[in-house]
Design an enzyme around this catalytic site. Sequence first.
Site, mmCIF file in Angstrom:
data_model
loop_
_atom_site.group_PDB
_atom_site.id
_atom_site.type_symbol
_atom_site.label_atom_id
_atom_site.label_comp_id
_atom_site.label_asym_id
_atom_site.label_seq_id
_atom_site.Cartn_x
_atom_site.Cartn_y
_atom_site.Cartn_z
ATOM 1 N N GLU A 71 0.813 -1.220 0.000
ATOM 2 C CA GLU A 71 0.000 0.000 0.000
ATOM 3 C C GLU A 71 0.848 1.271 0.000
ATOM 4 O OE1 GLU A 71 -3.286 -0.043 2.828
ATOM 5 O OE2 GLU A 71 -3.249 -2.227 2.799
ATOM 6 N N ASP A 93 -1.820 -4.586 3.483
ATOM 7 C CA ASP A 93 -1.860 -4.781 4.933
ATOM 8 C C ASP A 93 -2.786 -5.931 5.332
ATOM 9 O OD1 ASP A 93 -0.281 -2.586 4.960
ATOM 10 O OD2 ASP A 93 -1.789 -1.200 5.753
ATOM 11 N N ASP A 110 -5.418 -6.610 7.106
ATOM 12 C CA ASP A 110 -6.646 -6.248 7.780
ATOM 13 C C ASP A 110 -7.752 -6.196 6.729
ATOM 14 O OD1 ASP A 110 -6.247 -3.834 6.430
ATOM 15 O OD2 ASP A 110 -5.488 -2.793 8.184
ATOM 16 N N GLU A 154 -9.358 -3.758 5.300
ATOM 17 C CA GLU A 154 -9.172 -2.824 4.198
ATOM 18 C C GLU A 154 -8.076 -3.330 3.256
ATOM 19 O OE1 GLU A 154 -11.253 -0.240 3.735
ATOM 20 O OE2 GLU A 154 -12.282 -0.625 5.618
ATOM 21 N N TYR A 158 5.732 2.639 10.703
ATOM 22 C CA TYR A 158 4.502 3.220 10.191
ATOM 23 C C TYR A 158 3.694 3.919 11.293
ATOM 24 C CZ TYR A 158 0.549 3.719 7.101
ATOM 25 O OH TYR A 158 -0.428 4.242 6.320
ATOM 26 N N ARG A 183 0.440 4.953 11.280
ATOM 27 C CA ARG A 183 -1.004 4.721 11.449
ATOM 28 C C ARG A 183 -1.193 3.287 11.912
ATOM 29 N NH1 ARG A 183 -1.643 8.865 7.094
ATOM 30 N NH2 ARG A 183 -0.710 7.461 5.587
ATOM 31 N N HIS A 209 0.009 -3.525 11.665
ATOM 32 C CA HIS A 209 1.338 -2.931 11.786
ATOM 33 C C HIS A 209 1.879 -3.134 13.189
ATOM 34 C CE1 HIS A 209 0.456 -0.888 8.009
ATOM 35 N NE2 HIS A 209 -0.739 -0.647 8.526
#
Length: 652
Positions: free
Chosen positions: A7, A81, A83, A85, A300, A302, A345
């Site tokens: 991403e 990632d 997850d 999303e 990262y 976020r 993350h």
Amino acid sequence: MKLIIVESPTKAKIIQNFLGNKDFDVVSSGGHIRDLPQKKLGVDIEKNFQPTYVILPKAKKTVSLLKNKIKNSESIILATDEDREGESIAWHILQSINIKPQKPHRRIVFHEITKQAIEKALKNPRDIDMNLVNAQQARRILDRLFGYKLSPLLWKKISKGLSAGRVQSVAVRLICEREKEIENFIPQEYWTIIANLCKIEDAKSKNKNNEFEALLIKKNKKIIPKLGIKTKKEAYKILKDLEGAIYKVEKIEKKEIKRNPLPPFITSTLQQTAYNKFKWSAKYTMKIAQQLYETGYITYHRSDSLNLSNSALEMAKNFIIKNFGKNYYQFRKYKTKSKTAQEAHEAIRPTFAENSPEKLKNKLEKNQFKLYDLIWRRFIASQASQAIFASQIINISAKNYTFQATGQTLKFDGFLKFYPIQYKENTLPLLQKDEILKLKKLTPAQHFTKPPSRYTEATLIKMLEKYGIGRPSTYAPIISTIQERNYVEKDENKKLQPTEIGILTNNLLVENFPNIINVDFTKKIEDKLDDVASGKIEWQKVVGDFYFPFEKILLQKEKDLPPKSNLWQETKEICPKCKAPLVLKYGRFGKFYACLNWPKCKYTKDFKETLDLPCPKCKNGKIIKRKTKKGKIFYGCSNWPKCDFSSWKKPK
DNA sequence: CAGTGAGCGAGCTTCCGCTTGACTT
């Protein structure tokens, strides 16, 4: 050549470095590449909520680049990632590239960006998890229906351009309710009594250091509650009772208090701490964190996970032991508290423990340094030993009353060496049980209970996180949105205060849609999304269970609620064009005057809150509350532009 | 942090969640 898709562009660069550029080409999607269309609903309710997706305008370039690269590679590795999303992004990428014959593609995931973790992931590929993708679709479509169906009701009943949503409307509700609490708050009077005492042999000394304070806590051996002494009369009655009392040490309690360090940062705690320490907005903190991430100094930024990779733990251990000795090291593993956390993350930490803030001082800009320093310290401290305080609690009897003095001194700093926190040091003199003390002073003090304070960005984010509302990538945007919509503004102390239109909108939503405009709604939906992700239920059922009852109420309310013309307020002002009266209406930028003859007469005029204060500069203008382009409140003169008086602070 | 003043208003707004662009002036 195998194509790896992640991403974040920064992540792509790091991974490319690990793998070299012989066998792998690592590229980034830059987040989502496809979504529901912005201008249309994009959901066919009749056809079991079938979505229509379009390539995001911003992602058009990325998609054509991806298509090209895919054409020239032997296989595709989707490493977005781990997850909901991320899974969805991977799926959307496959959906957007219609290449024939279909290239082989696999999905891999990793939680930390180390060479080892990536190599391990490459050895364990899997397929796309459609259940997880469907959970994301349910989330997305539900949010779309919620927002795009509810917002038009507000246009019809209050003002055009307004918005409602699962997240923003609850954030506004919290702020409105806090405001109501503050308005309704009735301060309660209460009193405390403090005795200044010292040892008998120090009684004659003028040295105040020999004195210590003890607070009245009990009467007849019973604890006096916080608001136990309500009036001056009661307080002075106690003073009278205590006349001639002998103050005697009744009990000495000594113990060690151990304090643990705080866990490493995640997005929400980083934003809160940067606000509390530097008064930075969440948005600004994220901007600086992004810079640190892109330059490779931190992981990262976020993240909602407290997880630290083994290599990170090892680095912290080595750093602490090498520079400060074994006594300062303590292995710790933190568990993520939030149930809705997705854990794609690591926690936010320095990439290298050896990069101490001092070392980087010359490489970083002032504010980058401030934030890095905070992140580094918090991370190192999270693997450091406990701080140990020696604490003493002494009860002193005087007639049938009991006073209490507390002392605390630091015995071992432990993690405080890295991440200092505020604590009080106060030493008590060496006392014996049954020792008689000398009373120097007995002081009653009047207090009033205080109303809760308005939310700051930090405390609002804390609440949102507590209820699982919003995600690391959205905390900062939420705060911007509710201000842009003019629901909320910042007061002089940067605290969040609802506007008139914010309160109006909130009342309508809460009164008519209490089941969805509340702090528990997101959690309930999250539970159902988990069931979709584990394959227990179909995503359409989750959306339908929400939508059909909601639609029914919505249609009802569209009919029943009064039109927005009900909100127009009559004024004494007259339209200079057609002499009809002017009314106050609600607009996107607050209230404005409009001619009653509208739409025949289109005259409008600004409405600005005027304070009953003369301008200090030109003397005959009045002070007017205004907003900058960015929405920040300031005060100016009504004679502007003739008079250029302006002030951030509210003039008095 | 950075650092103060437009224009909106009868056409077409609005959601949440990923991620940072970079056609020209």
